[in-house]
Write a protein that holds these residues in place. Structure first.
Motif, short mmCIF file in Angstrom:
data_model
loop_
_atom_site.label_atom_id
_atom_site.label_comp_id
_atom_site.label_asym_id
_atom_site.label_seq_id
_atom_site.Cartn_x
_atom_site.Cartn_y
_atom_site.Cartn_z
N UNK A 149 -1.91 -12.16 -10.66
CA UNK A 149 -2.93 -11.11 -10.45
C UNK A 149 -2.49 -9.99 -9.27
N UNK A 153 -3.55 -6.07 -9.45
CA UNK A 153 -4.90 -5.77 -8.31
C UNK A 153 -4.79 -5.71 -7.35
N UNK A 154 -6.24 -5.34 -6.89
CA UNK A 154 -7.14 -3.95 -7.50
C UNK A 154 -6.37 -2.79 -7.48
N UNK A 156 -7.64 0.08 -7.99
CA UNK A 156 -7.77 1.45 -7.68
C UNK A 156 -7.09 1.69 -6.15
N UNK A 163 -3.05 -2.12 -16.16
CA UNK A 163 -4.11 -3.57 -15.61
C UNK A 163 -3.93 -4.89 -16.46
N UNK A 164 -4.06 -4.51 -17.33
CA UNK A 164 -4.42 -6.04 -18.00
C UNK A 164 -2.93 -5.86 -19.56
#
Ligand code: SF4
Ligand code: SF4
Lengths: 301, 194
Positions: A149, A153-154, A156, A163-164
């Motif tokens: 994770x 993430x995050x 931003x 991201x994915x």
């Protein structure tokens, strides 16, 4: 080259092989990692879950110690510490009132100067350029790169990789001669901090990750976080119970894989410290690694 | 859309407090369900994240209390999957932190979450005593608090022989400051950290 370094608590304890391999790889690339003086724990999940100011102040004191020592960049191998330090730095830079309040708590007027660098950025920008062309024994293994994770993430705030479907670790594996698989669990959660308080949940979440890697024919899972590692390695018993099958696939730190390719002695990389022994299938030289167990189960990738 | 009357009502509500304290706009959620679909723990929660948002939107003391007493807010791992997929960019993990702090402050924590909370307390105590996390102390302290005395006993000797357990805690020089940080933070939202 000299860089600031924040090991964090796990690297001094249950994940000391991660520390050993980071140090060995850095030394091999001619990089000196200087620990943040008198560093404290970042507070991890517990601090921000229980108390907002504590969750910001503990990482802020680490930043303060690094800043006072004149460090411009801090390498943070633990993905969880990386996330806490990055998020705190971001929040304090965004909100002047909050920056002042936290500065008062930690008794230091923090300007948030040091940049925080994760292990993949460190390898990519500092280690790889120094060792390219010096790969002694290519890490020619079919592996699943697991990011978890907190490296991505995050997005931003971290602004790191995709991201994915992140690629940076896969790219490092390719550069040391490995074969990263396409798979679905690159950024799924391993259960993180519930390892002790909800072990059965961790068994299930981490089990799904190992299962996907197994179906797709990975020989090992490569990780970049001590929490992910301990959930996939130390918690293998809980995983096997949850999944109702045995797994002999080792979980290896990315720095251990890079170190092996550099020809560093496995013991110096702490490879003997894992609960799940790091053993690879024998195969005749030059032979293509085994593919997925069944293409139908693996899906079209 | 939001009239002044609505705004007044909003600040008195939990959703209003969330907006004011964290900037997370609960009212912007349009219930697409993406957060719950991707949440690795949705199946273990009493209310999946999208339902927590719906309950907060509907508001009222009864639903708000259910949210604060939920197991959801404690089993949430801050994995950030929901936030990264939400089309409205609603920062659910930040909202969860706020709800946990409120739940602690009001003494409304879910009985099902007691082990998770005990673990957090043991973790914070370790930092308060040495400045760092002392893993052996943490596990021993947690076991004593939770009475799960036999958990992981088989793992410990193996870890010891692999050189993974430090038997002596390391104390940092800045410990007095760490203690002051704890006592100053205790006045902020969430649990009394002293
Ligand atoms: S993903 Fe966002 S908009 Fe969709 S239900 Fe969840 S919070 Fe609401
Ligand atoms: S941050 Fe919490 S609510 Fe969001 S997806 Fe992760 S566990 Fe679920």
């Amino acid at each position: 080259m000299k860089l600031g370094f924040y090991p964090g608590c796990s690297l001094e304890g249950s994940s000391r092989e991660y520390n050993e391999s980071v140090m060995a790889v850095a030394a091999g690339a001619g990089i000196e990692l200087e620990p943040v003086p008198d560093w404290n724990c970042c507070g991890a999940t517990a601090a921000h879950n229980m108390n907002r100011e504590l969750g910001l102040s503990l990482p802020a004191r680490i930043l303060a110690k690094a800043e006072a020592a004149g460090m411009k960049e801090i390498v943070v191998p633990c993905a969880a510490c990386y996330s806490r330090l990055k998020v705190t730095r971001h929040e304090l830079l965004e909100d002047e009132e909050l920056r002042r309040r936290i500065s008062a708590i930690i008794e230091y007027d923090l300007r948030c100067e040091p940049e925080i660098i994760n292990v993949l950025q460190f390898l990519d920008s500092r280690v790889m350029p120094a060792i390219e062309g010096r790969i002694k024994s290519p890490f020619d293994r079919r592996v699943a790169c697991y990011y978890g994770c907190l490296l991505v993430r995050p997005h931003k705030i971290l602004k790191f990789d995709r991201l994915e479907d992140p690629r940076s670790m896969d790219e490092i594996i390719r550069r040391i001669g490995g074969d990263p698989i396409d798979w679905a669990f690159k950024t799924e959660c391993c259960g993180a901090g519930l390892s002790v308080s909800k072990t059965e949940l961790v068994g299930r979440l981490s089990g799904r990750i190992l299962e996907d890697a197994r179906i797709r024919g990975a020989e090992a899972v490569i990780v970049a976080c001590p929490m992910c590692h301990s959930n996939l390695d130390l918690r293998r018993g809980a995983i096997e119970k949850a999944m109702n099958r045995k797994y002999d696939m080792p979980a290896i730190f990315i720095t251990q894989a890079v170190g092996l390719a550099m020809g560093i002695d496995p013991a110096k990389l702490g490879l003997n410290r894992h609960m799940v022994p790091v053993k690879f299938r024998e195969r005749p030289a030059g032979k293509v690694p085994a593919g997925p167990e069944s293409p139908a189960a693996a899906g079209e990738v | 859309m939001s009239t002044d009357a609505h705004h007044d009502k909003a600040t008195a509500s939990l959703a209003g407090a969330i907006l004011e304290q964290t900037g997370v706009p609960v009212d912007k959620c349009y219930q697409c369900g993406k957060c719950s679909a991707g949440c690795p723990l949705a199946a273990d929660m009493d209310y999946p994240p999208s339902l927590i948002l719906r309950m907060l939107q509907a508001g009222g003391p009864e639903l708000e209390e259910k949210v604060l007493r939920s197991y959801t807010i404690w089993v949430c791992l801050t994995c950030e999957t929901c936030y990264s997929r939400c089309p409205m960019e609603i920062d659910i993990p930040v909202m969860m932190d706020y709800l946990r702090h409120e739940s602690l402050r009001l003494g409304m924590t879910s009985p099902r979450a007691k082990d998770i909370i005990r673990f957090h307390r043991s973790f914070l105590d370790s930092i308060k005593y040495t400045g760092r996390l002392y893993e052996v102390g943490l596990v021993v302290d947690y076991k004593a608090r939770s009475m799960h005395l036999l958990q992981d006993v088989k793992l410990a000797p193996k870890m010891y022989f692999k050189g993974k357990l430090n038997l002596i805690p390391e104390t940092i020089k800045g410990l007095p400051l760490i203690r002051r940080i704890f006592s100053r933070s205790s006045k902020a939202g969430g649990e009394d950290a002293r």
